[in-house]
Scaffold this motif. Structure first.
Motif: not given
Length: 323
Positions: A64-93
């Motif tokens: 339980l302690l290992m899982t909690d530590a892993a989840v806290n680490s993952w959620t901290s990393q997720i909260a510190s990053q976001v992603t912008v996605q640019i869709t490659a469609a027709d007419g899009v540079d």
């Protein structure tokens, strides 16, 4: 019961004892009582079963302690990053839109850094699922931009999302909040599962102590009766018997904790996927003062308290039933 009748009954019981029983009576009052010998079958059964349950409890708490530590680490990393996605469609540079998004992100307060993922790197991210065949060359792979968030002064993500939607329609902002929510939900479910397992272990331990107490006292009923007729009070008999069960619970808890610690040490050897979180669980506390090692201390204490309280209640009831 009058005095003469009590004396006659005492003499009758004493005369029928074996030499072993007489030796038991002789050591009462000389050190710890031998009213309940340590090597009786109920005690050995209780010791073995409680040690096994304490071992499982240590494993459950550690997991339980290992899982909690892993989840806290993952959620901290997720909260510190976001992603912008640019869709490659027709007419899009795609390259031009990626440059515009990079300029917007650079001008936004609270952005610590950006990383524009190259097309080759994006293909490598998809290869584990789609393979290395030519199918990737025919797919409109989106351009990804990893954005690092300044945790001390994060940006207004909703305003950033609206700005991107207005100035670069092909760009979408992913804050990963859905994944973060799923991780937190999973951690909560595992916590309740661990609590349920520990509750079952504690319940089983209580039942075992009740059984062992009754069995041990019934096996030594004649000795207890003679002590009672000789003038021993219920409190004296209860204290002497209780001491034995208290030691049994403490020894079982220590054995289970040591076995659990040894198991984690063995799992931490090597370089596998499981070894890394185990190493963090065992050795990280030395650097940060974490209370992870409390799992190996709490279990023996709880096992001793369960044995002490349950045995005390059971002994009182058995003595009332006997006399």
């Amino acid at each position: 019961m009058n005095k003469n009748a009590g004396a006659e009954k005492f003499e009758g019981h004493a005369s029928g004892f074996s030499d072993g029983d007489n030796r038991k009576l002789q050591v009462v009052g000389k050190g710890r009582s031998k009213v309940i010998p340590q090597a009786t079958a109920p005690h050995m059964t209780l010791m073995t079963a409680m040690a096994a349950m304490c071992y499982l409890a240590v494993l459950a708490i550690g997991a339980l302690l290992m899982t909690d530590a892993a989840v806290n680490s993952w959620t901290s990393q997720i909260a510190s990053q976001v992603t912008v996605q640019i869709t490659a469609a027709d007419g899009v540079d795609v390259d031009g839109d990626a440059a515009k998004v990079a300029d917007i992100l650079t001008a936004t307060k609270g952005i610590a850094g950006i990383d524009v993922v190259s097309p080759d790197a994006a293909r490598k991210l998809l290869e584990p699922w789609l393979g290395e065949g030519g199918i990737l060359d025919d797919l409109p792979i989106p351009r990804l931009i990893n954005v690092s968030i300044d945790q001390s002064s994060p940006p207004d993500l909703e305003l950033l999302r609206a700005t991107l939607a207005t100035e670069v329609p092909s760009a979408t902002l992913d804050t990963h909040r859905r994944w973060q929510a799923e991780l937190i939900s999973m951690a909560g479910s595992l916590t309740w599962l661990a609590i349920a397992v520990l509750s079952l272990i504690a319940t089983a331990a209580i039942v075992l102590v009740i059984y062992a107490t009754r069995a041990a006292m019934e096996a030594n009923r004649e000795v207890i009766e003679v002590l009672y007729l000789a003038g021993a009070r219920d409190s004296f008999i209860s204290r002497e018997v209780l001491w034995r069960f208290c030691l049994t619970g403490l020894k079982a808890g220590l054995i289970g904790s040591l076995l659990g610690f040894a198991t984690f040490v063995v799992l931490g050897l090597g370089s596998g996927r499981l070894s890394e979180p185990v190493k963090a669980f065992l050795y990280h506390p030395l650097d940060s003062g974490s209370a992870n090692y409390a799992a190996f201390i709490v279990v023996p204490v709880v096992a001793t308290m369960i044995s002490l309280i349950t045995a005390r209640i059971s002994i009182s009831r058995v003595l009332k039933a006997m006399f």
